[in-house]
Design an enzyme around this catalytic site. Structure first.
Site, mmCIF file in Angstrom:
data_model
loop_
_atom_site.group_PDB
_atom_site.id
_atom_site.type_symbol
_atom_site.label_atom_id
_atom_site.label_comp_id
_atom_site.label_asym_id
_atom_site.label_seq_id
_atom_site.Cartn_x
_atom_site.Cartn_y
_atom_site.Cartn_z
ATOM 1 N N ILE A 74 0.849 -1.203 0.000
ATOM 2 C CA ILE A 74 0.000 0.000 0.000
ATOM 3 C C ILE A 74 0.879 1.246 0.000
ATOM 4 O O ILE A 74 0.592 2.243 -0.639
ATOM 5 C CB ILE A 74 -0.911 0.033 1.254
ATOM 6 C CG1 ILE A 74 -1.811 -1.191 1.325
ATOM 7 C CG2 ILE A 74 -1.737 1.303 1.280
ATOM 8 C CD1 ILE A 74 -2.602 -1.297 2.627
ATOM 9 N N SER A 76 4.823 3.111 1.940
ATOM 10 C CA SER A 76 5.959 2.900 2.842
ATOM 11 C C SER A 76 6.262 4.177 3.606
ATOM 12 O O SER A 76 5.937 5.280 3.153
ATOM 13 C CB SER A 76 7.184 2.443 2.052
ATOM 14 O OG SER A 76 7.489 3.408 1.089
ATOM 15 N N PHE A 79 10.456 3.916 8.438
ATOM 16 C CA PHE A 79 10.942 2.636 8.947
ATOM 17 C C PHE A 79 10.077 1.458 8.522
ATOM 18 O O PHE A 79 10.294 0.343 8.972
ATOM 19 C CB PHE A 79 10.949 2.647 10.487
ATOM 20 C CG PHE A 79 11.920 3.626 11.069
ATOM 21 C CD1 PHE A 79 13.288 3.385 11.009
ATOM 22 C CD2 PHE A 79 11.465 4.789 11.685
ATOM 23 C CE1 PHE A 79 14.181 4.281 11.553
ATOM 24 C CE2 PHE A 79 12.361 5.693 12.225
ATOM 25 C CZ PHE A 79 13.726 5.445 12.167
ATOM 26 N N SER A 80 9.063 1.719 7.725
ATOM 27 C CA SER A 80 8.080 0.649 7.522
ATOM 28 C C SER A 80 7.588 0.530 6.093
ATOM 29 O O SER A 80 7.726 1.462 5.287
ATOM 30 C CB SER A 80 6.873 0.947 8.414
ATOM 31 O OG SER A 80 6.396 2.238 8.110
ATOM 32 N N VAL A 82 3.858 -0.844 4.268
ATOM 33 C CA VAL A 82 2.502 -1.246 4.635
ATOM 34 C C VAL A 82 1.919 -2.067 3.489
ATOM 35 O O VAL A 82 1.984 -1.654 2.330
ATOM 36 C CB VAL A 82 1.616 -0.016 4.939
ATOM 37 C CG1 VAL A 82 0.193 -0.440 5.279
ATOM 38 C CG2 VAL A 82 2.199 0.794 6.091
ATOM 39 N N LYS A 97 1.547 -3.298 8.791
ATOM 40 C CA LYS A 97 2.713 -2.420 8.796
ATOM 41 C C LYS A 97 3.914 -3.269 9.186
ATOM 42 O O LYS A 97 3.920 -3.888 10.263
ATOM 43 C CB LYS A 97 2.461 -1.296 9.816
ATOM 44 C CG LYS A 97 3.502 -0.218 9.837
ATOM 45 C CD LYS A 97 2.958 0.988 10.588
ATOM 46 C CE LYS A 97 4.001 2.052 10.802
ATOM 47 N NZ LYS A 97 3.440 3.287 11.297
ATOM 48 N N ASP A 190 1.682 13.962 16.065
ATOM 49 C CA ASP A 190 2.072 13.982 14.646
ATOM 50 C C ASP A 190 0.829 14.085 13.766
ATOM 51 O O ASP A 190 0.717 13.408 12.746
ATOM 52 C CB ASP A 190 2.880 12.712 14.311
ATOM 53 C CG ASP A 190 3.622 12.844 12.988
ATOM 54 O OD1 ASP A 190 3.766 13.977 12.482
ATOM 55 O OD2 ASP A 190 4.061 11.805 12.460
#
Ligand code: ATP
Length: 434
Positions: A74, A76, A79-80, A82, A97, A190
Site C-alpha cells: 500500500i 511505505s 521505517f516501515s 505497509v 505495517k 504527529d
C-alpha cells in the site's frame, strides 16, 4: 449449540506454534463417514501452517504472516512498509505495517513500543485499530484496520480544497478522535493530513501513533520535538517544554486551514523562515472562508498555548453546529475482552455484539479453553487478532463507523487539483528541545 460441529480434537502438534493446544480427546464424533477427521477452520489452518509445504513456503517468503495472507504493497514510511492482507480465517481485509527490527535503533524501538501501547488502549470509530502484533526475530508486523479510501493529503492534492460540508464532516471526526485520545491522556504529536486516512465508506481514521505518548496528567510538560515542522506549534520552536494537548490542537488548526483553503497557513523556503512565521503567527485566512470557520481557525491558531481553543470549545463552535454527530462522538467504553467473555454485566447492545462474536469464534473452532488460555488484551496472539477483527466487524454492522452528517447537505461538484502540493508530503521529526 451453534458451532458444535467444530469441536476441537486434541491436535497438539498442529497448534503448538500459536499456543492453541487443547486438552480434549478425539472422539468418534470428530470423524466423518469415511473415517477422516472433521477439522475446524482453525485446525485446518494451523495444520497447514505446520505441515503443508505450499503454506510453509508462503510463510518463508513473506506471502503469509501468522494467520494472514499478504497481498500488494500500500505504501511505505521511514521505517516501515505497509501491505494489504487478509485474515485466513475471517477473510477480512487488513493493513499490515512491517518493520525491520534490524534497522531500528534504540530510540525507534522505544517509539514503536509506545505506538503499540497507545493503539492497544484506543478503540474509537475514528482511530485506526490495532488488531494484532506478530513478532518474529527479524520483523515486527502491526496488523491494522484497513483504510482503503486514501489519505487526506493526497485527497486535497488531487481534488483541491474540500467543500465546506466535507470539511465539517471530516474535521468533526478528527475532533472526536482527538477528544477521545486526550481523555485517555494520549497525545498524538504527529497530526497532519498524511496521517488522516479514510475508509472506503468515507469514515475518517486517525493513524500513525509513532510519536504518541501517554502522560499521567493532561497538563504534564513534554520536551521532545515531534511531528512535521509545518504543523508544529510555536512553543515547539521556542520553549524547552510544552503541554501535549495544546500542540495537538495547534496541528488541528493547521489541518483545518489546509482542508478549507487547499493551502498551508505557514509556508517558507527555509526552516528558519518557517519557524519565524509560525512563532509570529503570521498567516492570513482568505476572506471567502465562511465567517464561523474563520473564527474557529483564529481561535485555534493562537501563538500563546493557553489562549488556544479547547477541544470542547471547538466541538461547540458555530461552524460545526449543523453537524449531526454520530453516537461515536462519545463512544462507549472500550469493550474489555475478558469482561465480555466472562459474562460480566454489560449493556444490551454490547451483550448482543459479544454473543455474535462468541458464536463466530466458536464456528471457526475456538473453544472456551482457547479463550481462557489467551488473554485477549495481549496483542501478540492470533486469537486476539481474530477476536478483535470479528468484534470490529460486528460493531460496524451496527453503524459504529458511520460518519456524521450535515443537516441539509448539498454536494459541491467543483473540485480543482492542487499540483503545488502533490509529492510534497510532510516528513515528521523527533528530537529533544533546547
Ligand atoms: N491502516 C492503513 N490502511 C491503509 N493504508 C495505510 C494504513 N496505514 C498506513 N497506510 C498507508 O501506508 C503508507 C505508509 O504508512 P506509514 O505509517 O508506514 O508511514 P508514514 O506515516 O507515511 O511515514 P513516516 O512513518 O515516515 O511518517 C501511507 O501512505 C499510509 O497512508
Amino acid at each position: 449449540m451453534p458451532g458444535s460441529q467444530y469441536r476441537v480434537p486434541s491436535a497438539k502438534i498442529h497448534h503448538s506454534q500459536y499456543s492453541l493446544t487443547d486438552s480434549s480427546e478425539i472422539g468418534p464424533e470428530d470423524e466423518d463417514a469415511d473415517g477422516e477427521l472433521r477439522l475446524t477452520p482453525l485446525q485446518k489452518l494451523t495444520t497447514a501452517l505446520c505441515k503443508d509445504e505450499k503454506t510453509i513456503k508462503e510463510l518463508i517468503i513473506g506471502r503469509r504472516v501468522g494467520f494472514y495472507k499478504v497481498r500488494g504493497e500500500i505504501g511505505s514510511g521511514t521505517f516501515s512498509r505497509v501491505k494489504m492482507a487478509f485474515n485466513a480465517l475471517t477473510k477480512d481485509k487488513v493493513a499490515i505495517k512491517i518493520l525491520d527490527k534490524t534497522r531500528l535503533d534504540h530510540q525507534a524501538q522505544r517509539l514503536l513500543s509506545r505506538e503499540i501501547s497507545s493503539m492497544e488502549s484506543l478503540q474509537h470509530p475514528n482511530v485506526v485499530r490495532l488488531y494484532e502484533v506478530v513478532d518474529t526475530p527479524s520483523r515486527l508486523f502491526l496488523v491494522l484496520e484497513y483504510a482503503g479510501g486514501g489519505d487526506l493529503h493526497n485527497r486535497i492534492c488531487s481534488e483541491g480544497k474540500l467543500s465546506d460540508n466535507t470539511c465539517k464532516i471530516t474535521f468533526a471526526q478528527i475532533l472526536s478522535a482527538i477528544k477521545y485520545m486526550h481523555n485517555l491522556n494520549i497525545i498524538h504529536r504527529d497530526l497532519k493530513a498524511e496521517n488522516v486516512l479514510f475508509t472506503c465508506s468515507g469514515c475518517v481514521k486517525v493513524a500513525d501513533f509513532g510519536f504518541s505518548t501517554q502522560v499521567s496528567n493532561r497538563n504534564d510538560t513534554l520536551d521532545t520535538f515531534c511531528g512535521s515542522p509545518p504543523y508544529a506549534a510555536p512553543e515547539l520552536f521556542k520553549d524547552e517544554y510544552y503541554v501535549g494537548p495544546q500542540v495537538d490542537v495547534w496541528a488541528m488548526g493547521v489541518l483545518l486551514f489546509f482542508m478549507v483553503t487547499g493551502s498551508m497557513p505557514f509556508r517558507a523556503e527555509t526552516m528558519g523562515k518557517l519557524r519565524r512565521s509560525i512563532i509570529d503567527g503570521a498567516y492570513t485566512v482568505p476572506p471567502w472562508v465562511p465567517g464561523p470557520c474563520q473564527r474557529l481557525i483564529k481561535g485555534i491558531l493562537k501563538p500563546a498555548p493557553a489562549e488556544r481553543c479547547a477541544i470542547d470549545q471547538m466541538l461547540g463552535c458555530d461552524w460545526l453546529l449543523p453537524v449531526e454527530f454520530p453516537w461515536s462522538l462519545v463512544p462507549p467504553e472500550p469493550v474489555s475482552p475478558l469482561q465480555s467473555l466472562l459474562d460480566l454485566d454489560r449493556g444490551d447492545l454490547e451483550e448482543e455484539v459479544e454473543e455474535e462474536v462468541r458464536v463466530l469464534l466458536e464456528e471457526l473452532g475456538f473453544t472456551s479453553e482457547h479463550l481462557r488460555n489467551n488473554p485477549l488484551k495481549e496483542s501478540r496472539s492470533p486469537v486476539t487478532g481474530v477476536y478483535r477483527i470479528l468484534l470490529h466487524r460486528a460493531q460496524k454492522r451496527r453503524g459504529y463507523d458511520t460518519p456524521p452528517v450535515v443537516r441539509g447537505m448539498v454536494r459541491d461538484p467543483k473540485r480543482e487539483g492542487l499540483r503545488a502540493y502533490r509529492g510534497l508530503r510532510h516528513t515528521s521529526k523527533f528530537c529533544v528541545l533546547s
